[in-house]
Motif scaffolding. Sequence first.
Motif, PDB file in Angstrom:
ATOM      1  N   LEU A 271      18.979 -37.330  -9.096  1.00 27.08           N
ATOM      2  CA  LEU A 271      18.071 -36.687 -10.043  1.00 27.08           C
ATOM      3  C   LEU A 271      16.647 -36.630  -9.476  1.00 27.08           C
ATOM      4  O   LEU A 271      15.939 -35.628  -9.626  1.00 27.08           O
ATOM      5  N   ALA A 272      16.235 -37.678  -8.796  1.00 28.08           N
ATOM      6  CA  ALA A 272      14.914 -37.679  -8.165  1.00 28.08           C
ATOM      7  C   ALA A 272      14.869 -36.668  -7.021  1.00 28.08           C
ATOM      8  O   ALA A 272      13.850 -36.000  -6.807  1.00 28.08           O
ATOM      9  N   ALA A 273      15.976 -36.536  -6.282  1.00 23.86           N
ATOM     10  CA  ALA A 273      16.032 -35.538  -5.211  1.00 23.86           C
ATOM     11  C   ALA A 273      15.895 -34.135  -5.776  1.00 23.86           C
ATOM     12  O   ALA A 273      15.288 -33.253  -5.163  1.00 23.86           O
ATOM     13  N   LEU A 274      16.459 -33.937  -6.951  1.00 20.27           N
ATOM     14  CA  LEU A 274      16.339 -32.647  -7.630  1.00 20.27           C
ATOM     15  C   LEU A 274      14.879 -32.341  -7.955  1.00 20.27           C
ATOM     16  O   LEU A 274      14.398 -31.224  -7.745  1.00 20.27           O
ATOM     17  N   VAL A 275      14.151 -33.346  -8.443  1.00 21.06           N
ATOM     18  CA  VAL A 275      12.725 -33.154  -8.746  1.00 21.06           C
ATOM     19  C   VAL A 275      11.941 -32.930  -7.455  1.00 21.06           C
ATOM     20  O   VAL A 275      11.031 -32.094  -7.410  1.00 21.06           O
ATOM     21  N   TYR A 276      12.287 -33.663  -6.425  1.00 20.42           N
ATOM     22  CA  TYR A 276      11.643 -33.488  -5.109  1.00 20.42           C
ATOM     23  C   TYR A 276      11.796 -32.039  -4.650  1.00 20.42           C
ATOM     24  O   TYR A 276      10.847 -31.414  -4.159  1.00 20.42           O
ATOM     25  N   PHE A 277      12.996 -31.507  -4.800  1.00 20.71           N
ATOM     26  CA  PHE A 277      13.260 -30.124  -4.419  1.00 20.71           C
ATOM     27  C   PHE A 277      12.447 -29.152  -5.269  1.00 20.71           C
ATOM     28  O   PHE A 277      11.891 -28.171  -4.761  1.00 20.71           O
ATOM     29  N   ALA A 278      12.354 -29.423  -6.577  1.00 19.14           N
ATOM     30  CA  ALA A 278      11.606 -28.541  -7.475  1.00 19.14           C
ATOM     31  C   ALA A 278      10.122 -28.504  -7.110  1.00 19.14           C
ATOM     32  O   ALA A 278       9.475 -27.464  -7.211  1.00 19.14           O
ATOM     33  N   ILE A 279       9.597 -29.633  -6.669  1.00 17.09           N
ATOM     34  CA  ILE A 279       8.165 -29.730  -6.367  1.00 17.09           C
ATOM     35  C   ILE A 279       7.838 -29.195  -4.969  1.00 17.09           C
ATOM     36  O   ILE A 279       6.870 -28.460  -4.779  1.00 17.09           O
ATOM     37  N   THR A 280       8.662 -29.544  -3.991  1.00 17.17           N
ATOM     38  CA  THR A 280       8.338 -29.223  -2.593  1.00 17.17           C
ATOM     39  C   THR A 280       9.067 -28.010  -2.049  1.00 17.17           C
ATOM     40  O   THR A 280       8.677 -27.458  -1.011  1.00 17.17           O
ATOM     41  N   GLY A 281      10.161 -27.613  -2.707  1.00 21.23           N
ATOM     42  CA  GLY A 281      10.946 -26.490  -2.204  1.00 21.23           C
ATOM     43  C   GLY A 281      11.971 -26.878  -1.168  1.00 21.23           C
ATOM     44  O   GLY A 281      12.652 -26.020  -0.612  1.00 21.23           O
ATOM     45  N   ARG A 282      12.113 -28.170  -0.895  1.00 23.52           N
ATOM     46  CA  ARG A 282      13.118 -28.635   0.057  1.00 23.52           C
ATOM     47  C   ARG A 282      13.668 -29.983  -0.410  1.00 23.52           C
ATOM     48  O   ARG A 282      13.010 -30.709  -1.154  1.00 23.52           O
ATOM     49  N   THR A 283      14.866 -30.291   0.037  1.00 20.74           N
ATOM     50  CA  THR A 283      15.471 -31.567  -0.353  1.00 20.74           C
ATOM     51  C   THR A 283      14.950 -32.683   0.545  1.00 20.74           C
ATOM     52  O   THR A 283      14.448 -32.428   1.645  1.00 20.74           O
ATOM     53  N   PRO A 284      15.085 -33.924   0.110  1.00 16.33           N
ATOM     54  CA  PRO A 284      14.750 -35.042   1.005  1.00 16.33           C
ATOM     55  C   PRO A 284      15.705 -35.036   2.201  1.00 16.33           C
ATOM     56  O   PRO A 284      16.778 -34.431   2.144  1.00 16.33           O
ATOM     57  N   PRO A 285      15.356 -35.700   3.285  1.00 17.67           N
ATOM     58  CA  PRO A 285      16.269 -35.778   4.431  1.00 17.67           C
ATOM     59  C   PRO A 285      17.579 -36.444   4.011  1.00 17.67           C
ATOM     60  O   PRO A 285      17.591 -37.298   3.123  1.00 17.67           O
ATOM     61  N   PRO A 286      18.701 -36.071   4.607  1.00 21.35           N
ATOM     62  CA  PRO A 286      19.982 -36.723   4.287  1.00 21.35           C
ATOM     63  C   PRO A 286      19.875 -38.239   4.416  1.00 21.35           C
ATOM     64  O   PRO A 286      19.271 -38.752   5.362  1.00 21.35           O
ATOM     65  N   SER A 287      20.468 -38.923   3.473  1.00 24.18           N
ATOM     66  CA  SER A 287      20.309 -40.376   3.416  1.00 24.18           C
ATOM     67  C   SER A 287      20.926 -41.084   4.615  1.00 24.18           C
ATOM     68  O   SER A 287      20.452 -42.154   5.018  1.00 24.18           O
ATOM     69  N   VAL A 288      21.986 -40.500   5.201  1.00 24.30           N
ATOM     70  CA  VAL A 288      22.607 -41.125   6.372  1.00 24.30           C
ATOM     71  C   VAL A 288      21.608 -41.195   7.526  1.00 24.30           C
ATOM     72  O   VAL A 288      21.459 -42.230   8.189  1.00 24.30           O
ATOM     73  N   GLY A 289      20.916 -40.093   7.766  1.00 23.95           N
ATOM     74  CA  GLY A 289      19.911 -40.084   8.821  1.00 23.95           C
ATOM     75  C   GLY A 289      18.754 -41.002   8.513  1.00 23.95           C
ATOM     76  O   GLY A 289      18.164 -41.619   9.432  1.00 23.95           O
ATOM     77  N   ARG A 290      18.415 -41.157   7.239  1.00 24.01           N
ATOM     78  CA  ARG A 290      17.304 -42.022   6.859  1.00 24.01           C
ATOM     79  C   ARG A 290      17.599 -43.483   7.165  1.00 24.01           C
ATOM     80  O   ARG A 290      16.679 -44.278   7.387  1.00 24.01           O
ATOM     81  N   MET A 291      18.875 -43.859   7.148  1.00 22.32           N
ATOM     82  CA  MET A 291      19.231 -45.242   7.463  1.00 22.32           C
ATOM     83  C   MET A 291      18.952 -45.548   8.937  1.00 22.32           C
ATOM     84  O   MET A 291      18.692 -46.691   9.302  1.00 22.32           O
ATOM     85  N   VAL A 292      19.020 -44.539   9.787  1.00 22.95           N
ATOM     86  CA  VAL A 292      18.768 -44.723  11.222  1.00 22.95           C
ATOM     87  C   VAL A 292      17.287 -44.579  11.530  1.00 22.95           C
ATOM     88  O   VAL A 292      16.661 -45.435  12.174  1.00 22.95           O
ATOM     89  N   SER A 293      16.716 -43.474  11.056  1.00 24.43           N
ATOM     90  CA  SER A 293      15.293 -43.210  11.272  1.00 24.43           C
ATOM     91  C   SER A 293      14.780 -42.447  10.061  1.00 24.43           C
ATOM     92  O   SER A 293      15.087 -41.262   9.899  1.00 24.43           O
ATOM     93  N   ASP A 294      14.020 -43.128   9.229  1.00 20.98           N
ATOM     94  CA  ASP A 294      13.616 -42.547   7.950  1.00 20.98           C
ATOM     95  C   ASP A 294      12.414 -41.612   8.129  1.00 20.98           C
ATOM     96  O   ASP A 294      11.295 -42.055   8.384  1.00 20.98           O
ATOM     97  N   SER A 295      12.682 -40.320   7.981  1.00 18.71           N
ATOM     98  CA  SER A 295      11.621 -39.317   8.114  1.00 18.71           C
ATOM     99  C   SER A 295      11.151 -38.812   6.739  1.00 18.71           C
ATOM    100  O   SER A 295      10.486 -37.785   6.662  1.00 18.71           O
ATOM    101  N   TYR A 296      11.516 -39.560   5.709  1.00 20.63           N
ATOM    102  CA  TYR A 296      11.160 -39.148   4.347  1.00 20.63           C
ATOM    103  C   TYR A 296       9.636 -39.099   4.170  1.00 20.63           C
ATOM    104  O   TYR A 296       8.915 -40.026   4.555  1.00 20.63           O
ATOM    105  N   GLN A 297       9.144 -38.002   3.606  1.00 20.24           N
ATOM    106  CA  GLN A 297       7.728 -37.850   3.295  1.00 20.24           C
ATOM    107  C   GLN A 297       7.530 -38.068   1.799  1.00 20.24           C
ATOM    108  O   GLN A 297       8.065 -37.302   0.988  1.00 20.24           O
TER     109      GLN A 297
END
Length: 624
Positions: A271-297
Amino acid sequence: MNATGRRPGEPAPDGGDEGKTEVNIEASAADDKTVIVSGARAPSLGMTATNGVLPPGTRLGEFEILGLIGEGGFGIVYRALDTSLDREVALKEYMPSALAARVGATQVQVKSSRYESMFRAGLKSFINDEARLLARFDHQSLVKVYRFWEANGTAYMVMPYYRGVTLKEALKSMQRPPDEAWLRALLTPLVDALAVLHASNCFHRDIAPDNIILLEDSHRPVLLDFGAARRVIGDMTQALTVILKPGYAPIEQYAEVSSLRQGPWTDHYALAALVYFAITGRTPPPSVGRMVSDSYQPVAKLAAGRYSDRFLRAIDHALAVVPADRPQTDRQFADELGIKLDAASAERAAGVADVADARRAGATARRRVRWVVGAGCVLAAAAGIGWFVPKMMSHQPAALHVQRAANGPDVAGSAGSAAIAASAAATASGAASVAASPPAVVVPPPALPPFTPAGEFARIASLADPSVVVKVEVPLERAVVDRDRLRFIVTSNRAGYLYVFAVDPANQYLQLFPNELDRDNRVVAGKRVVLPRAAWPMQAGEPIGENHFMAIVSLAPRDFSSLDMAHDSVFGSLSSAAQAAAAAQRTLSASPFAGVPSCGSEAPSCPVAYGAATFKIDVVGSSK
């Protein structure tokens, strides 16, 4: 016979290899896109049917197929007619196209015995993890399942036929990101719906913009189906692209690891990812990749200044990659977002203060009519509301005068009669397929509309459960003062309890039925209820103008005590101050003016569903 329609041990009709299972599930998933189809009543609804789609006119029990709404890799959704209740519904058929095919008119047969275990596992999940699960819950932002059954080698479920647009399309149509008020109005009923699921240890696990519909009239968001069969089949083939949506799926959905167990925080992430998308126009980085190197802004940095810091930090908190670092309960998540769950509204200290103030203010604003019953027995009677009770019986004296107190402000305007035309809840694939009007997508308003009694009547009708159909006949829509009597006829397709409210041009708000003289408000399905009854006839009186009415038929008795209605007369009355206090407690998905179900502690369950209809009668000074 087994699920393939063959006897055990009989060779597959294709003579195929009974060895290793190789199914192109991912190719099927690629077809599972959100489909917006025309709201026209043409049999095909503008969709191109494949050979496996049942043609219009096909009968499945009491349901007649009218046309195709959408199809995907795991099933088909049809527009259908419930011939027993004369209503349109959405009928969903389990039909994983990679595993099974249509044989004959309606039969579904597994393509090869090597697919049978997957087919049957998906079938079981379709029934138990989706249809049966959804049927357990009764929340206005969760898809309702009316009925489900097995037949023809497959299974079916019947749902309301919602009309609206997906959140994905609504966001796409916006010229700029939605503001915080719009997002809060969206999130409030969704978090409340998730709280209902999570209280039963159930999780949605498929929240995304294309899996939420905004209803056409009320703009209420509804979470679409769980896609349970799709997940089970995906699990068995290790096709994670089928069951997960990168950007919305948290890390715990990618693997069963004890330290990364799923819970309410799993749905909070999506649900938070949905809001992130609504605000920024893009989804957060895939969570699998974030576990290795978190590029989340953090959205708190990306959208700083456009939204409150509290709101943005709540979104970032729910998007923490490690489950333990997110809000753990729905109440915590709601508090951080700054929204209130409906279940907690009565506990709000501000609400209690408002009710107390309304009670004191209402004591001086209530108006009364008195009449004599028998010899010297005086009873308090109805407030004005453009109608009064002329006689209790033919031998009784006429009603005495009305003591009119100072009115509150004249609140004009009406939202009109808003009824939900239902449409399809979800495609069988798990992505949304909903009926929408052909023109451009209509973006919902940013928040609740301003309160007017008549407008709230219409909003309550739009929030009603479409399975409870309430109809009102008004023989005389224009009534002359001191001559014509009020009369209307209510029918409902479901048995339940009838409540009628009215508001006149002077903003007098009354509960007409049940009342102190007539408490039996039970109604029988299909039976006409003519009101007012002989014990309390009502005749047109001043003030002249439009009188608005609302009839509610609830499957369970309803409690309206939170409105702080005065009951010192035949009809319960609600002062302007009490109206304002109740209006402040409204949410996007619920109205205190609709009451709440009240079944008693001994009842095994208490259905929340109700139907509602609005109508109006114009009171005039003369017939000219």
